[in-house]
Motif scaffolding. Structure first.
Motif, PDB file in Angstrom:
ATOM      1  N   VAL A   1       4.877   1.092   4.928  1.00 14.47           N
ATOM      2  CA  VAL A   1       4.167   1.071   3.647  1.00 14.47           C
ATOM      3  C   VAL A   1       4.368   2.413   2.958  1.00 14.47           C
ATOM      4  CG1 VAL A   1       1.960   0.672   2.506  1.00 14.47           C
ATOM      5  CG2 VAL A   1       2.473  -0.484   4.671  1.00 14.47           C
ATOM      6  N   GLN A   2       5.269   2.451   1.973  1.00 16.54           N
ATOM      7  CA  GLN A   2       5.527   3.704   1.256  1.00 16.54           C
ATOM      8  C   GLN A   2       4.512   3.942   0.146  1.00 16.54           C
ATOM      9  OE1 GLN A   2       9.824   3.137   0.223  1.00 16.54           O
ATOM     10  NE2 GLN A   2      10.036   5.018   1.399  1.00 16.54           N
ATOM     11  N   ASP A   3       4.121   2.892  -0.523  1.00 15.78           N
ATOM     12  CA  ASP A   3       3.084   2.934  -1.555  1.00 15.78           C
ATOM     13  C   ASP A   3       2.219   1.697  -1.369  1.00 15.78           C
ATOM     14  OD1 ASP A   3       3.683   5.288  -3.190  1.00 15.78           O
ATOM     15  OD2 ASP A   3       5.504   4.229  -3.756  1.00 15.78           O
ATOM     16  N   LEU A   4       1.009   1.751  -1.885  1.00 14.69           N
ATOM     17  CA  LEU A   4       0.108   0.614  -1.752  1.00 14.69           C
ATOM     18  C   LEU A   4       0.432  -0.420  -2.821  1.00 14.69           C
ATOM     19  CD1 LEU A   4      -3.277   2.363  -0.918  1.00 14.69           C
ATOM     20  CD2 LEU A   4      -1.690   1.210   0.644  1.00 14.69           C
ATOM     21  N   TRP A   5       1.202  -1.416  -2.418  1.00 10.98           N
ATOM     22  CA  TRP A   5       1.500  -2.551  -3.296  1.00 10.98           C
ATOM     23  C   TRP A   5       0.719  -3.752  -2.801  1.00 10.98           C
ATOM     24  CZ3 TRP A   5       6.248  -3.860  -6.437  1.00 10.98           C
ATOM     25  CH2 TRP A   5       6.713  -2.727  -7.114  1.00 10.98           C
ATOM     26  N   PRO A   6       0.170  -4.544  -3.699  1.00  8.97           N
ATOM     27  CA  PRO A   6       0.286  -4.503  -5.160  1.00  8.97           C
ATOM     28  C   PRO A   6      -0.743  -3.627  -5.866  1.00  8.97           C
ATOM     29  CG  PRO A   6      -0.923  -6.446  -4.540  1.00  8.97           C
ATOM     30  CD  PRO A   6      -0.563  -5.766  -3.235  1.00  8.97           C
ATOM     31  N   ALA A   7      -1.557  -2.875  -5.123  1.00 11.33           N
ATOM     32  CA  ALA A   7      -2.624  -2.099  -5.772  1.00 11.33           C
ATOM     33  C   ALA A   7      -2.065  -1.140  -6.825  1.00 11.33           C
ATOM     34  CB  ALA A   7      -3.419  -1.328  -4.722  1.00 11.33           C
ATOM     35  N   PHE A   8      -0.907  -0.524  -6.522  1.00 12.32           N
ATOM     36  CA  PHE A   8      -0.343   0.437  -7.466  1.00 12.32           C
ATOM     37  C   PHE A   8       0.116  -0.227  -8.770  1.00 12.32           C
ATOM     38  CE2 PHE A   8       3.684   2.585  -8.842  1.00 12.32           C
ATOM     39  CZ  PHE A   8       3.061   3.577  -9.587  1.00 12.32           C
ATOM     40  N   PRO A   9       0.992  -1.244  -8.735  1.00 15.97           N
ATOM     41  CA  PRO A   9       1.381  -1.855 -10.011  1.00 15.97           C
ATOM     42  C   PRO A   9       0.220  -2.508 -10.748  1.00 15.97           C
ATOM     43  CG  PRO A   9       2.295  -3.093  -8.165  1.00 15.97           C
ATOM     44  CD  PRO A   9       1.759  -1.823  -7.609  1.00 15.97           C
ATOM     45  N   VAL A  10      -0.751  -3.018 -10.021  1.00 23.02           N
ATOM     46  CA  VAL A  10      -1.925  -3.595 -10.677  1.00 23.02           C
ATOM     47  C   VAL A  10      -2.678  -2.497 -11.440  1.00 23.02           C
ATOM     48  CG1 VAL A  10      -4.203  -4.605 -10.269  1.00 23.02           C
ATOM     49  CG2 VAL A  10      -2.196  -5.569  -9.128  1.00 23.02           C
ATOM     50  N   ALA A  11      -2.882  -1.352 -10.783  1.00 23.06           N
ATOM     51  CA  ALA A  11      -3.600  -0.252 -11.431  1.00 23.06           C
ATOM     52  C   ALA A  11      -2.856   0.274 -12.651  1.00 23.06           C
ATOM     53  CB  ALA A  11      -3.815   0.883 -10.431  1.00 23.06           C
ATOM     54  N   MET A  12      -1.517   0.155 -12.643  1.00 21.11           N
ATOM     55  CA  MET A  12      -0.698   0.633 -13.760  1.00 21.11           C
ATOM     56  C   MET A  12      -0.547  -0.420 -14.853  1.00 21.11           C
ATOM     57  SD  MET A  12      -0.024   3.745 -13.046  1.00 21.11           S
ATOM     58  CE  MET A  12       1.200   4.076 -14.304  1.00 21.11           C
ATOM     59  N   GLY A  13      -1.181  -1.586 -14.660  1.00 16.61           N
ATOM     60  CA  GLY A  13      -1.135  -2.629 -15.671  1.00 16.61           C
ATOM     61  C   GLY A  13       0.124  -3.443 -15.688  1.00 16.61           C
ATOM     62  N   ALA A  14       0.892  -3.405 -14.588  1.00 20.84           N
ATOM     63  CA  ALA A  14       2.173  -4.104 -14.546  1.00 20.84           C
ATOM     64  C   ALA A  14       2.048  -5.550 -14.071  1.00 20.84           C
ATOM     65  CB  ALA A  14       3.146  -3.357 -13.635  1.00 20.84           C
ATOM     66  N   VAL A  15       0.838  -5.965 -13.652  1.00 23.05           N
ATOM     67  CA  VAL A  15       0.611  -7.352 -13.208  1.00 23.05           C
ATOM     68  C   VAL A  15      -0.504  -7.913 -14.086  1.00 23.05           C
ATOM     69  CG1 VAL A  15       0.159  -8.871 -11.248  1.00 23.05           C
ATOM     70  CG2 VAL A  15       1.197  -6.617 -10.869  1.00 23.05           C
ATOM     71  N   PRO A  16      -0.169  -8.531 -15.215  1.00 24.33           N
ATOM     72  CA  PRO A  16      -1.174  -8.826 -16.241  1.00 24.33           C
ATOM     73  C   PRO A  16      -2.109  -9.990 -15.948  1.00 24.33           C
ATOM     74  CG  PRO A  16       1.001  -9.579 -16.938  1.00 24.33           C
ATOM     75  CD  PRO A  16       1.206  -8.845 -15.656  1.00 24.33           C
ATOM     76  N   THR A  17      -1.687 -10.968 -15.128  1.00 19.66           N
ATOM     77  CA  THR A  17      -2.517 -12.160 -14.979  1.00 19.66           C
ATOM     78  C   THR A  17      -3.356 -12.106 -13.710  1.00 19.66           C
ATOM     79  OG1 THR A  17      -0.912 -13.481 -13.722  1.00 19.66           O
ATOM     80  CG2 THR A  17      -0.701 -13.468 -16.137  1.00 19.66           C
ATOM     81  N   VAL A  18      -4.536 -12.690 -13.791  1.00 22.84           N
ATOM     82  CA  VAL A  18      -5.441 -12.725 -12.642  1.00 22.84           C
ATOM     83  C   VAL A  18      -4.810 -13.500 -11.489  1.00 22.84           C
ATOM     84  CG1 VAL A  18      -7.675 -13.564 -11.805  1.00 22.84           C
ATOM     85  CG2 VAL A  18      -7.501 -12.513 -14.081  1.00 22.84           C
ATOM     86  N   LEU A  19      -4.156 -14.614 -11.785  1.00 18.38           N
ATOM     87  CA  LEU A  19      -3.545 -15.432 -10.738  1.00 18.38           C
ATOM     88  C   LEU A  19      -2.463 -14.651  -9.997  1.00 18.38           C
ATOM     89  CD1 LEU A  19      -3.204 -18.101  -9.276  1.00 18.38           C
ATOM     90  CD2 LEU A  19      -1.622 -18.836 -11.087  1.00 18.38           C
ATOM     91  N   ALA A  20      -1.616 -13.942 -10.736  1.00 19.04           N
ATOM     92  CA  ALA A  20      -0.555 -13.156 -10.092  1.00 19.04           C
ATOM     93  C   ALA A  20      -1.136 -12.071  -9.201  1.00 19.04           C
ATOM     94  CB  ALA A  20       0.356 -12.547 -11.150  1.00 19.04           C
TER      95      ALA A  20
END
Length: 400
Positions: A128-147
Protein backbone atom coordinates in the motif's frame (compact mmCIF):
# COMPACT_ATOMS: atom_id res chain seq x y z
CA UNK A 1 11.16 -18.96 -5.83
CA UNK A 2 9.37 -17.14 -8.63
CA UNK A 3 7.87 -13.75 -7.72
CA UNK A 4 5.48 -11.93 -10.06
CA UNK A 5 5.35 -8.17 -9.44
CA UNK A 6 2.32 -6.15 -10.55
CA UNK A 7 3.35 -2.48 -10.69
CA UNK A 8 1.81 -0.13 -13.24
CA UNK A 9 4.57 2.49 -13.01
CA UNK A 10 8.19 1.39 -13.05
CA UNK A 11 11.00 3.94 -12.72
CA UNK A 12 14.77 3.72 -12.46
CA UNK A 13 17.31 6.20 -11.03
CA UNK A 14 17.62 7.91 -14.41
CA UNK A 15 14.02 9.13 -14.05
CA UNK A 16 12.87 12.33 -12.30
CA UNK A 17 11.03 10.22 -9.71
CA UNK A 18 11.70 8.08 -6.69
CA UNK A 19 13.02 4.62 -7.51
CA UNK A 20 11.95 2.63 -4.46
CA UNK A 21 11.10 -0.54 -6.31
CA UNK A 22 14.25 -0.44 -8.40
CA UNK A 23 16.24 -0.84 -5.19
CA UNK A 24 13.91 -3.49 -3.76
CA UNK A 25 13.83 -5.51 -6.98
CA UNK A 26 17.63 -5.35 -7.34
CA UNK A 27 18.02 -6.86 -3.87
CA UNK A 28 15.39 -9.57 -4.23
CA UNK A 29 16.49 -10.61 -7.74
CA UNK A 30 19.86 -11.65 -6.32
CA UNK A 31 18.10 -14.57 -4.62
CA UNK A 32 14.84 -15.21 -6.47
CA UNK A 33 13.43 -15.16 -9.96
CA UNK A 34 11.46 -11.95 -10.46
CA UNK A 35 9.03 -11.10 -13.27
CA UNK A 36 7.82 -7.48 -13.44
CA UNK A 37 4.51 -6.68 -15.16
CA UNK A 38 4.46 -2.96 -15.82
CA UNK A 39 4.22 -0.22 -18.45
CA UNK A 40 6.91 1.93 -20.12
CA UNK A 41 5.22 5.17 -19.04
CA UNK A 42 8.43 6.48 -17.46
CA UNK A 43 10.90 4.92 -19.88
CA UNK A 44 10.79 7.92 -22.22
CA UNK A 45 11.22 10.34 -19.31
CA UNK A 46 14.71 9.17 -18.38
CA UNK A 47 17.04 12.16 -18.20
CA UNK A 48 20.24 10.09 -18.19
CA UNK A 49 21.14 6.53 -19.13
CA UNK A 50 23.43 5.54 -16.31
CA UNK A 51 21.32 2.62 -15.06
CA UNK A 52 19.73 -0.33 -16.86
CA UNK A 53 15.97 0.04 -17.18
CA UNK A 54 15.46 -2.88 -14.79
CA UNK A 55 17.96 -4.34 -12.32
CA UNK A 56 20.02 -7.37 -13.26
CA UNK A 57 18.02 -10.58 -13.01
CA UNK A 58 14.58 -8.99 -13.35
CA UNK A 59 12.44 -10.19 -16.25
CA UNK A 60 10.14 -7.47 -17.58
CA UNK A 61 6.85 -7.55 -19.45
CA UNK A 62 5.44 -4.20 -20.51
CA UNK A 63 2.05 -3.04 -21.77
CA UNK A 64 2.10 0.06 -23.97
CA UNK A 65 -0.40 2.08 -21.98
CA UNK A 66 0.24 5.84 -21.93
CA UNK A 67 0.05 7.79 -18.70
CA UNK A 68 0.88 11.34 -17.62
CA UNK A 69 0.34 13.19 -14.34
CA UNK A 70 -1.41 15.95 -16.28
CA UNK A 71 -4.21 13.59 -17.36
CA UNK A 72 -7.70 14.29 -16.05
CA UNK A 73 -9.61 11.80 -13.85
CA UNK A 74 -11.42 10.11 -16.77
CA UNK A 75 -8.24 9.56 -18.79
CA UNK A 76 -6.41 8.28 -15.74
CA UNK A 77 -9.22 5.87 -14.95
CA UNK A 78 -8.99 4.50 -18.47
CA UNK A 79 -5.24 3.94 -18.12
CA UNK A 80 -5.79 2.17 -14.79
CA UNK A 81 -8.44 -0.11 -16.31
CA UNK A 82 -6.30 -0.87 -19.36
CA UNK A 83 -3.35 -1.92 -17.25
CA UNK A 84 -5.49 -4.05 -14.95
CA UNK A 85 -7.03 -5.90 -17.89
CA UNK A 86 -3.66 -6.47 -19.52
CA UNK A 87 -2.03 -7.54 -16.24
CA UNK A 88 -4.70 -10.17 -15.60
CA UNK A 89 -4.22 -11.64 -19.08
CA UNK A 90 -0.43 -11.54 -18.81
CA UNK A 91 -0.49 -12.99 -15.31
CA UNK A 92 -2.63 -15.93 -16.38
CA UNK A 93 -0.42 -16.68 -19.40
CA UNK A 94 2.99 -16.45 -17.72
CA UNK A 95 4.73 -19.32 -16.01
CA UNK A 96 3.06 -19.89 -12.67
CA UNK A 97 4.68 -17.83 -9.90
CA UNK A 98 5.05 -18.96 -6.31
CA UNK A 99 3.86 -15.63 -4.94
CA UNK A 100 2.48 -12.37 -6.34
CA UNK A 101 3.43 -8.90 -5.15
CA UNK A 102 0.73 -6.36 -5.99
CA UNK A 103 1.64 -2.68 -5.67
CA UNK A 104 -0.98 0.04 -5.28
CA UNK A 105 -1.27 2.80 -6.46
CA UNK A 106 -3.49 2.54 -8.34
CA UNK A 107 -5.82 0.15 -6.54
CA UNK A 108 -6.59 -1.53 -9.86
CA UNK A 109 -3.03 -2.90 -10.04
CA UNK A 110 -3.58 -4.64 -6.70
CA UNK A 111 -6.95 -5.89 -7.97
CA UNK A 112 -5.24 -7.48 -10.98
CA UNK A 113 -2.69 -9.13 -8.70
CA UNK A 114 -5.48 -10.52 -6.53
CA UNK A 115 -7.36 -11.92 -9.52
CA UNK A 116 -4.32 -13.71 -10.89
CA UNK A 117 -3.45 -15.04 -7.43
CA UNK A 118 -6.96 -16.46 -7.08
CA UNK A 119 -6.97 -18.13 -10.49
CA UNK A 120 -3.41 -19.44 -10.17
CA UNK A 121 -4.03 -20.47 -6.56
CA UNK A 122 -0.98 -18.74 -5.16
CA UNK A 123 -0.66 -16.28 -2.27
CA UNK A 124 -0.30 -12.57 -2.88
CA UNK A 125 1.21 -9.69 -0.90
CA UNK A 126 -0.39 -6.24 -1.07
CA UNK A 127 1.90 -3.19 -0.89
CA UNK A 128 0.00 0.00 0.00
CA UNK A 129 1.88 3.06 -1.26
CA UNK A 130 -1.02 5.48 -0.79
CA UNK A 131 -4.45 5.05 0.75
CA UNK A 132 -6.70 4.32 -2.21
CA UNK A 133 -9.52 5.06 -2.74
CA UNK A 134 -9.43 7.48 0.22
CA UNK A 135 -6.89 9.72 -1.51
CA UNK A 136 -8.66 10.20 -4.88
CA UNK A 137 -11.98 10.54 -3.08
CA UNK A 138 -10.57 13.30 -0.86
CA UNK A 139 -9.20 15.05 -3.98
CA UNK A 140 -12.63 14.96 -5.63
CA UNK A 141 -11.61 12.54 -8.36
CA UNK A 142 -14.44 10.05 -7.62
CA UNK A 143 -17.62 12.13 -8.04
CA UNK A 144 -20.43 9.61 -7.55
CA UNK A 145 -21.56 8.03 -4.30
CA UNK A 146 -21.95 4.62 -5.96
CA UNK A 147 -18.39 4.66 -7.32
CA UNK A 148 -17.02 5.61 -3.92
CA UNK A 149 -18.95 2.83 -2.21
CA UNK A 150 -17.76 0.26 -4.74
CA UNK A 151 -14.12 1.33 -4.44
CA UNK A 152 -14.12 1.24 -0.65
CA UNK A 153 -15.73 -2.20 -0.74
CA UNK A 154 -13.09 -3.38 -3.22
CA UNK A 155 -10.31 -2.03 -1.01
CA UNK A 156 -11.59 -3.96 1.99
CA UNK A 157 -11.92 -7.19 -0.02
CA UNK A 158 -8.34 -6.83 -1.24
CA UNK A 159 -7.00 -6.35 2.29
CA UNK A 160 -8.73 -9.49 3.44
CA UNK A 161 -7.74 -11.60 0.44
CA UNK A 162 -4.03 -10.75 0.65
CA UNK A 163 -1.72 -13.09 2.52
CA UNK A 164 0.13 -10.10 3.91
CA UNK A 165 -0.05 -6.30 3.64
CA UNK A 166 2.86 -3.85 3.44
CA UNK A 167 1.83 -0.25 4.17
CA UNK A 168 4.48 2.47 3.77
CA UNK A 169 3.82 4.32 7.02
CA UNK A 170 2.60 3.67 10.58
CA UNK A 171 -0.55 5.71 9.92
CA UNK A 172 -1.37 3.57 6.87
CA UNK A 173 -0.87 0.47 9.00
CA UNK A 174 -3.28 1.84 11.62
CA UNK A 175 -5.83 2.57 8.88
CA UNK A 176 -5.65 -1.00 7.56
CA UNK A 177 -5.94 -2.59 11.00
CA UNK A 178 -8.89 -0.34 11.84
CA UNK A 179 -10.71 -1.93 8.89
CA UNK A 180 -10.67 -5.24 10.74
CA UNK A 181 -7.45 -6.72 9.35
CA UNK A 182 -5.43 -8.76 11.87
CA UNK A 183 -2.36 -6.86 13.07
CA UNK A 184 -0.09 -9.89 12.52
CA UNK A 185 -1.01 -9.74 8.84
CA UNK A 186 0.42 -6.22 8.44
CA UNK A 187 4.06 -5.08 8.33
CA UNK A 188 5.05 -1.42 7.99
CA UNK A 189 7.86 -0.97 5.45
CA UNK A 190 8.77 2.69 5.12
CA UNK A 191 9.38 4.29 1.73
CA UNK A 192 13.02 4.81 2.66
CA UNK A 193 15.88 6.16 0.59
CA UNK A 194 18.88 5.07 -1.45
CA UNK A 195 21.90 5.59 0.77
CA UNK A 196 24.26 4.54 -2.02
CA UNK A 197 22.96 7.38 -4.19
CA UNK A 198 22.92 9.77 -1.23
CA UNK A 199 26.62 9.02 -0.72
CA UNK A 200 27.30 10.75 -4.05
CA UNK A 201 26.43 14.06 -2.37
CA UNK A 202 29.92 14.43 -0.92
CA UNK A 203 30.95 17.74 0.66
CA UNK A 204 33.02 18.45 -2.46
CA UNK A 205 30.12 17.70 -4.81
CA UNK A 206 27.74 19.87 -2.78
CA UNK A 207 30.26 22.72 -2.58
CA UNK A 208 30.80 22.56 -6.34
CA UNK A 209 27.06 22.68 -6.99
CA UNK A 210 26.59 25.57 -4.60
CA UNK A 211 29.40 27.44 -6.35
CA UNK A 212 28.00 26.66 -9.78
CA UNK A 213 24.56 27.93 -8.76
CA UNK A 214 25.92 31.10 -7.19
CA UNK A 215 24.55 30.14 -3.78
CA UNK A 216 27.61 30.71 -1.62
CA UNK A 217 26.59 32.83 1.36
CA UNK A 218 22.89 32.29 0.64
CA UNK A 219 20.24 30.76 2.90
CA UNK A 220 18.65 28.04 0.81
CA UNK A 221 15.18 26.51 1.17
CA UNK A 222 14.34 23.56 -1.08
CA UNK A 223 11.11 21.98 -2.19
CA UNK A 224 11.89 18.92 -4.30
CA UNK A 225 9.16 16.69 -5.69
CA UNK A 226 5.94 16.71 -7.64
CA UNK A 227 4.16 20.03 -8.10
CA UNK A 228 0.86 18.21 -7.73
CA UNK A 229 -2.58 19.26 -6.54
CA UNK A 230 -2.02 17.47 -3.23
CA UNK A 231 1.30 19.17 -2.46
CA UNK A 232 -0.05 22.59 -1.45
CA UNK A 233 2.25 24.32 -3.93
CA UNK A 234 0.33 27.65 -3.93
CA UNK A 235 1.03 27.95 -0.19
CA UNK A 236 4.73 27.25 -0.76
CA UNK A 237 4.96 29.86 -3.49
CA UNK A 238 3.23 32.44 -1.29
CA UNK A 239 5.61 31.57 1.57
CA UNK A 240 8.60 31.82 -0.76
CA UNK A 241 7.60 35.31 -1.85
CA UNK A 242 7.13 36.45 1.75
CA UNK A 243 10.48 34.96 2.76
CA UNK A 244 12.61 36.41 -0.03
CA UNK A 245 10.96 39.82 0.37
CA UNK A 246 11.92 39.82 4.06
CA UNK A 247 15.43 38.33 3.81
CA UNK A 248 17.76 39.46 1.00
CA UNK A 249 20.00 36.42 1.50
CA UNK A 250 17.19 33.84 1.23
CA UNK A 251 16.75 31.74 -1.92
CA UNK A 252 13.94 29.23 -2.46
CA UNK A 253 14.50 26.43 -4.96
CA UNK A 254 11.61 24.51 -6.54
CA UNK A 255 12.96 21.26 -7.98
CA UNK A 256 10.52 19.10 -9.92
CA UNK A 257 7.59 19.29 -12.28
CA UNK A 258 3.84 18.84 -12.36
CA UNK A 259 0.49 20.59 -12.37
CA UNK A 260 1.59 23.80 -10.61
CA UNK A 261 4.80 24.23 -12.58
CA UNK A 262 3.47 27.36 -14.38
CA UNK A 263 2.70 28.94 -10.99
CA UNK A 264 6.26 28.28 -9.81
CA UNK A 265 7.66 29.64 -13.07
CA UNK A 266 5.66 32.85 -12.67
CA UNK A 267 7.00 33.34 -9.14
CA UNK A 268 10.54 32.74 -10.38
CA UNK A 269 10.00 35.41 -13.03
CA UNK A 270 8.84 37.89 -10.38
CA UNK A 271 11.85 37.14 -8.17
CA UNK A 272 14.74 36.29 -10.52
CA UNK A 273 17.53 34.48 -8.74
CA UNK A 274 15.66 34.53 -5.43
CA UNK A 275 12.94 32.02 -6.33
CA UNK A 276 14.22 29.47 -8.81
CA UNK A 277 12.52 26.74 -10.81
CA UNK A 278 15.14 24.05 -11.27
CA UNK A 279 12.97 21.54 -13.13
CA UNK A 280 13.14 17.76 -12.96
CA UNK A 281 16.41 15.93 -12.31
CA UNK A 282 17.31 12.24 -12.43
CA UNK A 283 16.95 10.45 -9.13
CA UNK A 284 20.68 9.99 -8.70
CA UNK A 285 21.31 13.76 -9.02
CA UNK A 286 18.79 15.12 -6.50
CA UNK A 287 20.82 14.33 -3.39
CA UNK A 288 23.42 17.02 -4.05
CA UNK A 289 20.57 19.57 -4.28
CA UNK A 290 19.17 18.37 -0.97
CA UNK A 291 22.70 18.63 0.39
CA UNK A 292 23.14 22.29 -0.56
CA UNK A 293 19.86 23.32 1.08
CA UNK A 294 19.81 24.59 4.63
CA UNK A 295 16.30 23.21 5.12
CA UNK A 296 13.82 21.26 2.97
CA UNK A 297 10.03 21.56 2.98
CA UNK A 298 7.73 18.53 2.83
CA UNK A 299 4.21 19.82 2.21
CA UNK A 300 0.72 18.49 1.57
CA UNK A 301 -2.81 19.82 1.74
CA UNK A 302 -4.59 19.74 5.08
CA UNK A 303 -6.48 16.52 4.41
CA UNK A 304 -6.48 13.68 6.97
CA UNK A 305 -5.76 11.04 4.32
CA UNK A 306 -2.53 12.84 3.39
CA UNK A 307 -1.27 12.68 6.98
CA UNK A 308 -0.52 9.01 6.32
CA UNK A 309 1.80 9.72 3.38
CA UNK A 310 5.35 8.37 3.25
CA UNK A 311 7.05 11.00 1.05
CA UNK A 312 10.41 10.20 -0.53
CA UNK A 313 11.56 13.81 -0.16
CA UNK A 314 11.48 13.43 3.64
CA UNK A 315 13.88 10.48 3.62
CA UNK A 316 16.10 11.94 0.89
CA UNK A 317 16.64 15.21 2.76
CA UNK A 318 17.49 13.48 6.03
CA UNK A 319 19.84 11.05 4.26
CA UNK A 320 22.18 13.93 3.37
CA UNK A 321 21.82 15.73 6.68
CA UNK A 322 19.29 18.39 5.67
CA UNK A 323 16.55 18.99 8.27
CA UNK A 324 12.93 19.31 7.19
CA UNK A 325 9.79 21.30 7.83
CA UNK A 326 6.69 19.12 7.46
CA UNK A 327 3.06 20.22 7.16
CA UNK A 328 1.40 16.86 7.85
CA UNK A 329 -0.22 16.41 11.25
CA UNK A 330 0.35 12.67 11.18
CA UNK A 331 3.30 10.37 11.75
CA UNK A 332 5.89 12.59 9.99
CA UNK A 333 5.25 15.37 12.52
CA UNK A 334 5.81 12.92 15.34
CA UNK A 335 8.91 11.52 13.65
CA UNK A 336 10.74 14.81 13.16
CA UNK A 337 9.80 16.13 16.59
CA UNK A 338 10.73 12.90 18.38
CA UNK A 339 14.13 12.67 16.69
CA UNK A 340 14.85 16.38 16.59
CA UNK A 341 15.46 16.43 12.85
CA UNK A 342 12.74 18.83 11.75
CA UNK A 343 9.79 21.03 12.60
CA UNK A 344 6.06 21.21 11.96
CA UNK A 345 4.08 24.12 10.47
CA UNK A 346 0.34 23.75 9.72
CA UNK A 347 -0.57 23.24 6.08
CA UNK A 348 -2.03 26.16 4.16
CA UNK A 349 -0.51 28.91 6.31
CA UNK A 350 2.02 30.74 4.12
CA UNK A 351 2.84 33.57 6.59
CA UNK A 352 3.48 31.10 9.40
CA UNK A 353 5.65 28.90 7.16
CA UNK A 354 7.68 31.89 5.97
CA UNK A 355 8.14 33.15 9.53
CA UNK A 356 9.27 29.74 10.78
CA UNK A 357 11.73 29.34 7.94
CA UNK A 358 13.15 32.82 8.50
CA UNK A 359 13.61 32.00 12.18
CA UNK A 360 15.36 28.72 11.39
CA UNK A 361 17.62 30.21 8.71
CA UNK A 362 18.87 32.67 11.32
CA UNK A 363 20.08 29.72 13.45
CA UNK A 364 22.55 27.74 11.30
CA UNK A 365 23.93 25.82 14.27
CA UNK A 366 20.45 24.55 15.12
CA UNK A 367 19.87 23.54 11.50
CA UNK A 368 23.19 21.71 11.36
CA UNK A 369 22.53 19.79 14.58
CA UNK A 370 19.05 18.76 13.41
CA UNK A 371 20.53 17.66 10.09
CA UNK A 372 23.12 15.48 11.79
CA UNK A 373 20.40 13.80 13.84
CA UNK A 374 18.40 13.23 10.67
CA UNK A 375 21.37 11.68 8.86
CA UNK A 376 21.92 9.25 11.74
CA UNK A 377 18.24 8.31 11.73
CA UNK A 378 18.28 7.71 7.96
CA UNK A 379 21.31 5.44 8.21
CA UNK A 380 19.65 3.42 10.96
CA UNK A 381 16.07 3.12 9.74
CA UNK A 382 15.59 4.32 6.15
CA UNK A 383 18.10 2.27 4.14
CA UNK A 384 16.24 0.65 1.25
CA UNK A 385 18.63 -2.30 1.29
CA UNK A 386 17.47 -3.13 4.80
CA UNK A 387 13.85 -2.51 3.83
CA UNK A 388 14.27 -4.79 0.81
CA UNK A 389 15.35 -7.60 3.11
CA UNK A 390 12.13 -7.15 5.11
CA UNK A 391 10.00 -7.28 1.94
CA UNK A 392 11.87 -10.38 0.79
CA UNK A 393 11.19 -12.17 4.07
CA UNK A 394 7.49 -11.31 3.84
CA UNK A 395 7.32 -12.71 0.30
CA UNK A 396 9.19 -15.86 1.33
CA UNK A 397 6.99 -16.39 4.39
CA UNK A 398 3.86 -15.98 2.28
CA UNK A 399 4.77 -19.19 0.47
CA UNK A 400 5.71 -21.30 3.48
Amino acid sequence: MHIAVFSQYHTNPDCPATSRHYALLAHIAQTHRVTLLTTPAWRGQRLTHEFPWVPAGVEIREASIPYDNKMGPARRALAFAQYAAWAVRAGLRMEKPDVIWGISTPLTAAWAAAQVARWRRVPWVFEVQDLWPAFPVAMGAVPTVLARQQLFALEKRLYHSAQHILPLSPDMTRYVIDLGVAAEKVTTVLNGTDLDLAARATPAAVAALRQDQGLNGKKVVLYAGTFGRANDIPTLIAAAEILVAADPDAVWLFLGHGYYEPLAAAAAARWPGRIRLVGGLPRHAVFAWFGLADVAVVSFLNLPVLDANSPAKLYDALAVGTPVVVTNQGWTKKLVETHGCGWYVPAGDAPKLAARLRELLAQPAQLQAAGQRGRALAAKEFDRQQLAAVVQRVLENAVT
